[in-house]
Design a protein around this motif. Sequence first.
Motif, short mmCIF file in Angstrom:
data_model
loop_
_atom_site.label_atom_id
_atom_site.label_comp_id
_atom_site.label_asym_id
_atom_site.label_seq_id
_atom_site.Cartn_x
_atom_site.Cartn_y
_atom_site.Cartn_z
N LYS A 104 -6.81 -3.24 -5.86
CA LYS A 104 -6.16 -4.53 -5.65
C LYS A 104 -5.35 -4.53 -4.35
N VAL A 105 -4.64 -3.44 -4.11
CA VAL A 105 -3.86 -3.33 -2.87
C VAL A 105 -4.79 -3.40 -1.65
N MET A 106 -5.89 -2.67 -1.73
CA MET A 106 -6.84 -2.67 -0.62
C MET A 106 -7.44 -4.06 -0.38
N LYS A 107 -7.75 -4.74 -1.47
CA LYS A 107 -8.41 -6.05 -1.37
C LYS A 107 -7.50 -7.12 -0.79
N PHE A 108 -6.25 -7.15 -1.26
CA PHE A 108 -5.37 -8.25 -0.88
C PHE A 108 -4.47 -7.95 0.32
N LYS A 109 -4.20 -6.66 0.58
CA LYS A 109 -3.29 -6.34 1.69
C LYS A 109 -3.99 -5.67 2.87
N ARG A 110 -5.10 -5.02 2.64
CA ARG A 110 -5.93 -4.42 3.70
C ARG A 110 -5.11 -3.61 4.72
N PRO A 111 -4.44 -2.55 4.26
CA PRO A 111 -3.68 -1.71 5.19
C PRO A 111 -4.60 -1.02 6.19
N GLU A 112 -4.03 -0.68 7.34
CA GLU A 112 -4.82 0.01 8.37
C GLU A 112 -4.97 1.50 8.07
N ILE A 113 -3.96 2.08 7.41
CA ILE A 113 -4.00 3.50 7.08
C ILE A 113 -3.73 3.66 5.57
N ILE A 114 -4.49 4.55 4.92
CA ILE A 114 -4.26 4.85 3.51
C ILE A 114 -3.96 6.34 3.37
N PHE A 115 -2.83 6.65 2.74
CA PHE A 115 -2.55 8.02 2.33
C PHE A 115 -3.01 8.14 0.88
N LEU A 116 -4.02 8.96 0.65
CA LEU A 116 -4.76 8.92 -0.61
C LEU A 116 -4.83 10.28 -1.31
N THR A 129 -15.29 3.79 -2.51
CA THR A 129 -16.61 3.20 -2.74
C THR A 129 -16.52 1.73 -3.13
N ARG A 130 -15.33 1.26 -3.49
CA ARG A 130 -15.18 -0.13 -3.91
C ARG A 130 -14.56 -1.02 -2.83
N LEU A 131 -14.38 -0.48 -1.64
CA LEU A 131 -13.84 -1.29 -0.54
C LEU A 131 -14.90 -2.25 -0.02
N ASP A 132 -14.46 -3.39 0.51
CA ASP A 132 -15.38 -4.33 1.14
C ASP A 132 -16.09 -3.64 2.31
N PRO A 133 -17.38 -3.91 2.52
CA PRO A 133 -18.13 -3.23 3.59
C PRO A 133 -17.53 -3.43 4.98
N ASP A 134 -16.89 -4.61 5.20
CA ASP A 134 -16.34 -4.89 6.52
C ASP A 134 -14.92 -4.36 6.70
N TYR A 135 -14.39 -3.72 5.68
CA TYR A 135 -13.03 -3.19 5.75
C TYR A 135 -13.09 -1.67 5.83
N LYS A 136 -12.65 -1.12 6.95
CA LYS A 136 -12.76 0.33 7.18
C LYS A 136 -11.40 0.88 7.60
N PRO A 137 -10.53 1.15 6.64
CA PRO A 137 -9.21 1.71 6.98
C PRO A 137 -9.33 3.17 7.38
N TYR A 138 -8.29 3.69 8.02
CA TYR A 138 -8.24 5.12 8.32
C TYR A 138 -7.62 5.82 7.10
N VAL A 139 -8.32 6.86 6.60
CA VAL A 139 -7.94 7.50 5.36
C VAL A 139 -7.41 8.91 5.63
N ILE A 140 -6.25 9.21 5.05
CA ILE A 140 -5.68 10.55 5.11
C ILE A 140 -5.52 11.03 3.67
N PHE A 141 -6.27 12.05 3.31
CA PHE A 141 -6.15 12.61 1.96
C PHE A 141 -4.95 13.56 1.91
N ILE A 142 -4.13 13.38 0.90
CA ILE A 142 -3.02 14.30 0.64
C ILE A 142 -3.13 14.74 -0.82
#
Length: 260
Positions: free
Chosen positions: A42-54, A68-81
């Motif tokens: 829900k956060v990804m869908k409605f707020k579309r942050p540029e960076i995700i700490f995941l 895998t559930r992100l919109d195809p046109d939405y490509k945030p930068y992901v940092i796994f922690i």
Amino acid sequence: MKISVALIDDEPFALVRIKKLLQVDEEIQIIGEASGVEDAVKVMKFKRPEIIFLDVKMPDGTGFDILTRLDPDYKPYVIFITAFDNYALKAFEYNAIDYVLKPFENSRFFKVVERAKEFITLSRSSRITEQISALINQEDNVPYEDEKCQIKIIERGWDIFIDHQDILMIESNGNYSKIHSGNKFYLYKKTMKELESELNNSEFLRIHRSYIINLNLIKEIKYLGKNEYAFEMMNSSKITSGRSFSSKIKSYLSFKIGSK
């Protein structure tokens, strides 16, 4: 413009620590938090942050389920922690820009943040350059054709009429202005402020305290960063815009790009 960030982790202490570390950076804005897959989506869908700490593992799934559930046109930068070191290869298959293992040193975290910010800066500059190129090459960018719009200059007793569409740019020269047309320039007894108010603002734009340019005679625009733009005109002359005029330039570019 601040960089938007979301924090996805089911460990409350981890969320608090990451948040505190990010809050010292004035360029970062935390716009969302989640501790599970469904809330994160829900956060990804409605707020579309540029960076995700995941985080990797959560009560109702994994960080990969979110991606895998992100919109195809939405490509945030992901940092796994995460505390799990056996998912690093899979993380990079999802184009993660880094994989940080818990527990981590603050210096390691700040290094990752700076790297992410560099990615964002490059991405934003690239988008602006692409939009500007599209704007310059659009087919409907036609010259202003009202021949009645002229400037009358008296030079050595002769009346010279210059059509607005033939003015390449206007340069400040004290209480006078230099009208550049073709390979010549003419001194005109009016200030830049007076001329700016008289010219059609859909055809001319003041980009610097010393320059007004003809928007139809731009060859190329490049964003230089720090609210500065480089304008190359049709005669190959180059002008760097003033930072105080960046809002006018952005408004012009936004209007043109939006009207495509």
